[in-house]
Motif scaffolding. Structure first.
Motif, PDB file in Angstrom:
ATOM      1  N   GLY A   1     -32.804  25.526  13.660  1.00  0.00           N
ATOM      2  CA  GLY A   1     -33.245  26.553  14.592  1.00  0.00           C
ATOM      3  C   GLY A   1     -34.276  27.465  13.939  1.00  0.00           C
ATOM      4  O   GLY A   1     -34.263  27.685  12.736  1.00  0.00           O
ATOM      5  N   GLN A   2     -35.184  27.986  14.775  1.00  0.00           N
ATOM      6  CA  GLN A   2     -36.264  28.804  14.222  1.00  0.00           C
ATOM      7  C   GLN A   2     -35.756  30.080  13.552  1.00  0.00           C
ATOM      8  O   GLN A   2     -36.295  30.517  12.553  1.00  0.00           O
ATOM      9  N   ARG A   3     -34.690  30.655  14.119  1.00  0.00           N
ATOM     10  CA  ARG A   3     -34.176  31.890  13.517  1.00  0.00           C
ATOM     11  C   ARG A   3     -33.593  31.599  12.134  1.00  0.00           C
ATOM     12  O   ARG A   3     -33.773  32.360  11.192  1.00  0.00           O
ATOM     13  N   VAL A   4     -32.877  30.468  12.041  1.00  0.00           N
ATOM     14  CA  VAL A   4     -32.286  30.085  10.754  1.00  0.00           C
ATOM     15  C   VAL A   4     -33.383  29.872   9.710  1.00  0.00           C
ATOM     16  O   VAL A   4     -33.283  30.328   8.569  1.00  0.00           O
ATOM     17  N   ILE A   5     -34.459  29.207  10.125  1.00  0.00           N
ATOM     18  CA  ILE A   5     -35.564  28.946   9.203  1.00  0.00           C
ATOM     19  C   ILE A   5     -36.205  30.265   8.770  1.00  0.00           C
ATOM     20  O   ILE A   5     -36.444  30.502   7.591  1.00  0.00           O
ATOM     21  N   GLN A   6     -36.424  31.132   9.755  1.00  0.00           N
ATOM     22  CA  GLN A   6     -37.044  32.411   9.449  1.00  0.00           C
ATOM     23  C   GLN A   6     -36.183  33.243   8.487  1.00  0.00           C
ATOM     24  O   GLN A   6     -36.689  33.864   7.568  1.00  0.00           O
ATOM     25  N   ASP A   7     -34.856  33.195   8.705  1.00  0.00           N
ATOM     26  CA  ASP A   7     -33.950  33.920   7.818  1.00  0.00           C
ATOM     27  C   ASP A   7     -33.979  33.333   6.411  1.00  0.00           C
ATOM     28  O   ASP A   7     -33.711  34.028   5.431  1.00  0.00           O
ATOM     29  N   THR A   8     -34.251  32.029   6.301  1.00  0.00           N
ATOM     30  CA  THR A   8     -34.263  31.378   4.996  1.00  0.00           C
ATOM     31  C   THR A   8     -35.563  31.647   4.251  1.00  0.00           C
ATOM     32  O   THR A   8     -35.554  32.000   3.078  1.00  0.00           O
ATOM     33  N   ILE A   9     -36.686  31.481   4.937  1.00  0.00           N
ATOM     34  CA  ILE A   9     -37.967  31.574   4.216  1.00  0.00           C
ATOM     35  C   ILE A   9     -38.594  32.964   4.292  1.00  0.00           C
ATOM     36  O   ILE A   9     -39.452  33.302   3.496  1.00  0.00           O
ATOM     37  N   ARG A  10     -38.155  33.774   5.244  1.00  0.00           N
ATOM     38  CA  ARG A  10     -38.661  35.136   5.396  1.00  0.00           C
ATOM     39  C   ARG A  10     -40.191  35.209   5.490  1.00  0.00           C
ATOM     40  O   ARG A  10     -40.838  36.040   4.863  1.00  0.00           O
ATOM     41  N   GLU A  11     -40.743  34.263   6.221  1.00  0.00           N
ATOM     42  CA  GLU A  11     -42.185  34.266   6.495  1.00  0.00           C
ATOM     43  C   GLU A  11     -42.360  34.002   7.974  1.00  0.00           C
ATOM     44  O   GLU A  11     -41.464  33.490   8.628  1.00  0.00           O
ATOM     45  N   LYS A  12     -43.560  34.317   8.454  1.00  0.00           N
ATOM     46  CA  LYS A  12     -43.864  34.018   9.847  1.00  0.00           C
ATOM     47  C   LYS A  12     -43.993  32.498   9.989  1.00  0.00           C
ATOM     48  O   LYS A  12     -44.548  31.826   9.123  1.00  0.00           O
ATOM     49  N   LEU A  13     -43.453  31.965  11.069  1.00  0.00           N
ATOM     50  CA  LEU A  13     -43.551  30.521  11.294  1.00  0.00           C
ATOM     51  C   LEU A  13     -44.957  30.172  11.777  1.00  0.00           C
ATOM     52  O   LEU A  13     -45.595  30.967  12.452  1.00  0.00           O
ATOM     53  N   PRO A  14     -45.450  28.987  11.422  1.00  0.00           N
ATOM     54  CA  PRO A  14     -46.797  28.598  11.859  1.00  0.00           C
ATOM     55  C   PRO A  14     -46.892  28.537  13.380  1.00  0.00           C
ATOM     56  O   PRO A  14     -45.891  28.311  14.061  1.00  0.00           O
ATOM     57  N   ASP A  15     -48.108  28.719  13.901  1.00  0.00           N
ATOM     58  CA  ASP A  15     -48.329  28.624  15.350  1.00  0.00           C
ATOM     59  C   ASP A  15     -47.927  27.237  15.839  1.00  0.00           C
ATOM     60  O   ASP A  15     -48.251  26.236  15.212  1.00  0.00           O
ATOM     61  N   GLY A  16     -47.222  27.220  16.950  1.00  0.00           N
ATOM     62  CA  GLY A  16     -46.866  25.937  17.552  1.00  0.00           C
ATOM     63  C   GLY A  16     -45.814  25.169  16.792  1.00  0.00           C
ATOM     64  O   GLY A  16     -45.556  24.006  17.085  1.00  0.00           O
ATOM     65  N   PHE A  17     -45.173  25.824  15.826  1.00  0.00           N
ATOM     66  CA  PHE A  17     -44.154  25.187  14.993  1.00  0.00           C
ATOM     67  C   PHE A  17     -43.054  24.553  15.850  1.00  0.00           C
ATOM     68  O   PHE A  17     -42.550  25.177  16.770  1.00  0.00           O
ATOM     69  N   GLN A  18     -42.710  23.316  15.515  1.00  0.00           N
ATOM     70  CA  GLN A  18     -41.655  22.555  16.200  1.00  0.00           C
ATOM     71  C   GLN A  18     -41.965  22.264  17.663  1.00  0.00           C
ATOM     72  O   GLN A  18     -41.075  21.924  18.427  1.00  0.00           O
ATOM     73  N   ARG A  19     -43.212  22.392  18.056  1.00  0.00           N
ATOM     74  CA  ARG A  19     -43.582  21.998  19.421  1.00  0.00           C
ATOM     75  C   ARG A  19     -44.055  20.550  19.395  1.00  0.00           C
ATOM     76  O   ARG A  19     -44.443  20.031  18.344  1.00  0.00           O
ATOM     77  N   ALA A  20     -44.041  19.924  20.548  1.00  0.00           N
ATOM     78  CA  ALA A  20     -44.373  18.500  20.656  1.00  0.00           C
ATOM     79  C   ALA A  20     -45.700  18.157  19.961  1.00  0.00           C
ATOM     80  O   ALA A  20     -45.789  17.178  19.213  1.00  0.00           O
ATOM     81  N   GLU A  21     -46.698  19.012  20.185  1.00  0.00           N
ATOM     82  CA  GLU A  21     -48.034  18.733  19.648  1.00  0.00           C
ATOM     83  C   GLU A  21     -48.015  18.823  18.124  1.00  0.00           C
ATOM     84  O   GLU A  21     -48.724  18.081  17.432  1.00  0.00           O
ATOM     85  N   TYR A  22     -47.208  19.748  17.615  1.00  0.00           N
ATOM     86  CA  TYR A  22     -47.065  19.938  16.167  1.00  0.00           C
ATOM     87  C   TYR A  22     -46.384  18.716  15.551  1.00  0.00           C
ATOM     88  O   TYR A  22     -46.772  18.228  14.490  1.00  0.00           O
ATOM     89  N   LEU A  23     -45.375  18.200  16.224  1.00  0.00           N
ATOM     90  CA  LEU A  23     -44.696  16.994  15.727  1.00  0.00           C
ATOM     91  C   LEU A  23     -45.645  15.795  15.748  1.00  0.00           C
ATOM     92  O   LEU A  23     -45.636  14.971  14.836  1.00  0.00           O
ATOM     93  N   HIS A  24     -46.473  15.745  16.790  1.00  0.00           N
ATOM     94  CA  HIS A  24     -47.438  14.644  16.877  1.00  0.00           C
ATOM     95  C   HIS A  24     -48.420  14.730  15.707  1.00  0.00           C
ATOM     96  O   HIS A  24     -48.690  13.739  15.033  1.00  0.00           O
ATOM     97  N   ALA A  25     -48.879  15.947  15.434  1.00  0.00           N
ATOM     98  CA  ALA A  25     -49.831  16.140  14.324  1.00  0.00           C
ATOM     99  C   ALA A  25     -49.198  15.782  12.982  1.00  0.00           C
ATOM    100  O   ALA A  25     -49.895  15.390  12.049  1.00  0.00           O
ATOM    101  N   HIS A  26     -47.885  15.915  12.880  1.00  0.00           N
ATOM    102  CA  HIS A  26     -47.198  15.594  11.625  1.00  0.00           C
ATOM    103  C   HIS A  26     -46.597  14.190  11.618  1.00  0.00           C
ATOM    104  O   HIS A  26     -45.788  13.859  10.744  1.00  0.00           O
ATOM    105  N   GLY A  27     -46.968  13.393  12.595  1.00  0.00           N
ATOM    106  CA  GLY A  27     -46.579  11.981  12.560  1.00  0.00           C
ATOM    107  C   GLY A  27     -45.165  11.683  13.013  1.00  0.00           C
ATOM    108  O   GLY A  27     -44.649  10.602  12.743  1.00  0.00           O
ATOM    109  N   MET A  28     -44.522  12.624  13.687  1.00  0.00           N
ATOM    110  CA  MET A  28     -43.118  12.437  14.047  1.00  0.00           C
ATOM    111  C   MET A  28     -42.918  11.848  15.438  1.00  0.00           C
ATOM    112  O   MET A  28     -41.816  11.435  15.777  1.00  0.00           O
ATOM    113  N   VAL A  29     -43.954  11.855  16.278  1.00  0.00           N
ATOM    114  CA  VAL A  29     -43.855  11.215  17.596  1.00  0.00           C
ATOM    115  C   VAL A  29     -45.118  10.389  17.830  1.00  0.00           C
ATOM    116  O   VAL A  29     -46.177  10.667  17.265  1.00  0.00           O
ATOM    117  N   ASP A  30     -44.979   9.369  18.668  1.00  0.00           N
ATOM    118  CA  ASP A  30     -46.136   8.515  18.934  1.00  0.00           C
ATOM    119  C   ASP A  30     -47.145   9.198  19.839  1.00  0.00           C
ATOM    120  O   ASP A  30     -48.343   9.035  19.675  1.00  0.00           O
TER     121      ASP A  30
END
Ligand SMILES: [Zn+2]
Lengths: 282, 315
Positions: free
Chosen positions: A228-257
């Motif tokens: 979850g984004q809140r869990v990640i934010q609590d762990t890294i204490r940084e702003k999450l990248p724009d579009g993080f964990q969105r479909a387009e972001y996963l596509h850009a990172h090779g996780m969806v066709d």
């Protein structure tokens, strides 16, 4: 506007059924005011910003399957094996979810055709306890795959879940290997497994059957991730990248066709089924 | 020096009293010696009774005890001739999951497990046992190698969960976990998993989808941490103890639910009070399970594993 429609308007959720003609809603993404009826007629996609709203199981079946499909019964599973209660008893939560939804749990299968090509389609509904994966979801997934094997056709699943159903404790976690046994048997039968990731798909669902498709399709803007984004934010204490964990972001990172607009989903699916259908099977 | 948990305070006080008496006694005062022996007996009895009725939340504390033996301790105490194998061949080496070739009482195995670290430097090095995709992909590589060479797989599970971070998500944490679970289920060799500390959610199940699953007596295994369940379901951080009870996280509960196959006894007062004895008991239990699984052929191993998980949730 009557006081009643004002109240109903303020309570309106994106995909309320039996929407009165005069009901307006605000697109949660761009803020444009939309006629709820127009929004629904547009597959619950905002005509201004293409935001894809969450849709119910029946609407998914209607979207992807040809008319005449058959909804398969939801397998029965042990209910509340842990005797779980948090602030409410788990059976009471189940009862409330069943009262508000047409199907008895979060995953429902239908057997039908996609532009004439046979498929079993499973749809996970976020409105049923956040789509969460408990034993009923795991058992329905296995049943859907078994039916696909019996029908000698693909299994297609539209995922939507916050994750595992915590009220079933470890038994929900065990649905991760259980559903993976099913995807393996589909592969052993040489049949396609196609995943359509819809908003949101996170946690143990993503970390099992939602990421094991031969082809991974995502709907635009869908939130897809493990943590979850809140869990990640609590762990890294940084702003999450724009579009993080969105479909387009996963596509850009090779996780969806591919990221496919809802209006094009059915033809995309039909094309894939055509390509992946094996010649050696009748 | 054992560090005491909150609920062990009465034992800690007795132990402190014993230490004080020891410091003043030189062995000549028979009354003091007798008093020490009496207190030691009382302390041992109190420890045994405390550990005989640990609540699920107390077990969670024991499972997370900073001195609890971890993977590297078991490698030293339960196994011999360890040859560590590193890297996923795709991105990097993740020290949160360690794996390699080892012998378990002479039996050649592939051993894989989480390592949390035992002090600040090693905890950082091992990322507190929270693996990233490369850790799970290394586990997949080693499991496939084991299957190729006919080596049984032993996994030691001890993680709060897979690492929740931006890079982990970008590199496909969910896919890596899903594929690792799949790799467990595809093994043509026997696989035995032991939850030795915390079995935290998908990050645990990724290397625990085995033919047989064991748990140490005070280990815990759950879909979400009690703290996480508390904040999500009770909407307060204060209900972790209730959540631990409600979710049934203990070895005893999970044996009743047929989620695990056996419990490895821990010394009185928990594994951290006698790592060598714990490691011996673990090695014995692993050896017994492997010996039994060796009677199955590859097809039998696959179907036993599949049936085991298909049965969970079926009426
Ligand atoms: Zn919009």
């Amino acid at each position: 506007m009557s006081w009643l429609s004002k109240v109903r308007n303020s309570l309106s959720s994106l995909a309320k059924r039996d929407t009165p003609d005069n009901l307006w809603m605000k697109c949660p993404s761009c803020g444009e005011m939309l006629f709820a009826k127009d929004f629904e007629a547009n597959l619950s996609v905002c005509p201004h910003c293409q935001h894809h709203g969450r849709i119910a199981t029946q609407a998914r079946f209607d979207l992807l399957l040809d008319a005449g499909y058959v909804v398969l019964p939801t397998p029965k599973v042990p209910e509340n094996p842990l005797g779980f209660r948090d602030t409410k008893k788990y059976p009471d939560r189940l009862k409330a979810a069943r009262a508000a939804n047409p199907f008895p749990d979060a995953l429902t299968n239908a057997c039908g055709t996609v532009d004439g090509r046979k498929a079993v389609l499973g749809v996970q509904d976020f409105r049923f306890m956040g789509g969460s994966m408990g034993m009923a979801v795991g058992e329905a997934f296995v049943a859907g795959v078994e039916r696909a094997i019996a029908e000698n056709c693909a299994y297609v699943i539209c995922t939507a879940a916050g994750g595992a159903r915590m009220q079933e404790g470890i038994l929900s976690l065990m649905q991760m290997p259980k559903t993976t046994v099913a995807t393996r048997s589909l592969a052993a039968a040489g049949l396609p497994y196609i995943v359509i990731l819809t908003d949101p798909t996170t946690g143990g669902v993503t970390a099992s059957y939602a990421m094991l498709g031969d082809v991974q399709i995502a709907e635009p803007g869908a939130l897809i991730g493990f943590a979850g984004q809140r869990v990640i934010q609590d762990t890294i204490r940084e702003k999450l990248p724009d579009g993080f964990q969105r479909a387009e972001y996963l596509h850009a990172h090779g996780m969806v066709d591919m990221v496919v607009h809802r209006k094009d989903l059915k033809t995309t699916l039909a094309t894939l089924l055509e390509y992946l259908e094996r010649k050696d099977v009748a | 020096m054992i560090s005491f948990l909150d609920f062990e305070k009465p034992v800690a006080e007795l132990e402190m009293r014993i230490a004080e008496l020891r410091a003043t006694a030189d062995g000549s005062d028979l009354d003091i010696e007798a008093e020490i022996r009496k207190l030691e007996k009382k302390s041992a009895a109190l420890l045994a009774s405390t550990y005989g009725k640990l609540s699920p939340w107390q077990k969670t504390q024991v499972a997370r005890h900073p001195q609890r033996p971890h993977f590297v301790d078991y490698i030293r105490l339960s196994f011999t001739d360890f040859v560590p194998l590193g890297g996923d061949r795709l991105y990097g080496e993740d020290a949160a999951i360690i794996g390699g070739l080892a012998k378990l009482d002479g039996r050649k195995v592939m051993v894989i497990g989480h390592e949390k670290g035992h002090d600040t430097a090693s905890r950082i090095k091992h990322n507190f046992g929270m693996a990233k995709p490369e850790g799970y992909r290394k586990a997949i590589r080693l499991m496939e190698m084991a299957s190729k060479f006919g080596l049984p797989v032993v996994t030691l599970v001890d993680t709060a969960g897979a690492f929740p971070g931006v890079e982990a998500e970008e590199r496909g944490q969910a896919e890596a976990i899903a594929r690792s679970t799949e790799a467990c289920l595809a093994l043509a060799v026997p696989m035995v998993a032991a939850i030795v500390g915390e079995g935290g959610s998908g990050g645990a199940v990724a290397i625990a989808s085995a033919n047989k699953v064991l748990m140490l007596e005070h280990a815990v295994y759950s879909v979400i941490s009690p703290e996480g369940a508390s904040s999500i379901l009770w909407r307060t951080p204060d209900k972790a103890a209730d959540a631990a009870t409600a979710m049934k996280v203990t070895a005893q509960d999970l044996l009743d639910l047929n989620v695990i196959d056996g419990i490895v006894p821990e010394p009185t007062g928990g594994a951290h009070r006698d790592p060598a004895r714990t490691a011996r008991a673990l090695a014995d239990a692993l050896g017994r399970e492997l010996a039994a699984l060796e009677t199955l052929d590859p097809a039998g191993l696959l179907s036993q594993r599949e049936d085991r998980f298909l049965a969970i949730g079926s009426l």
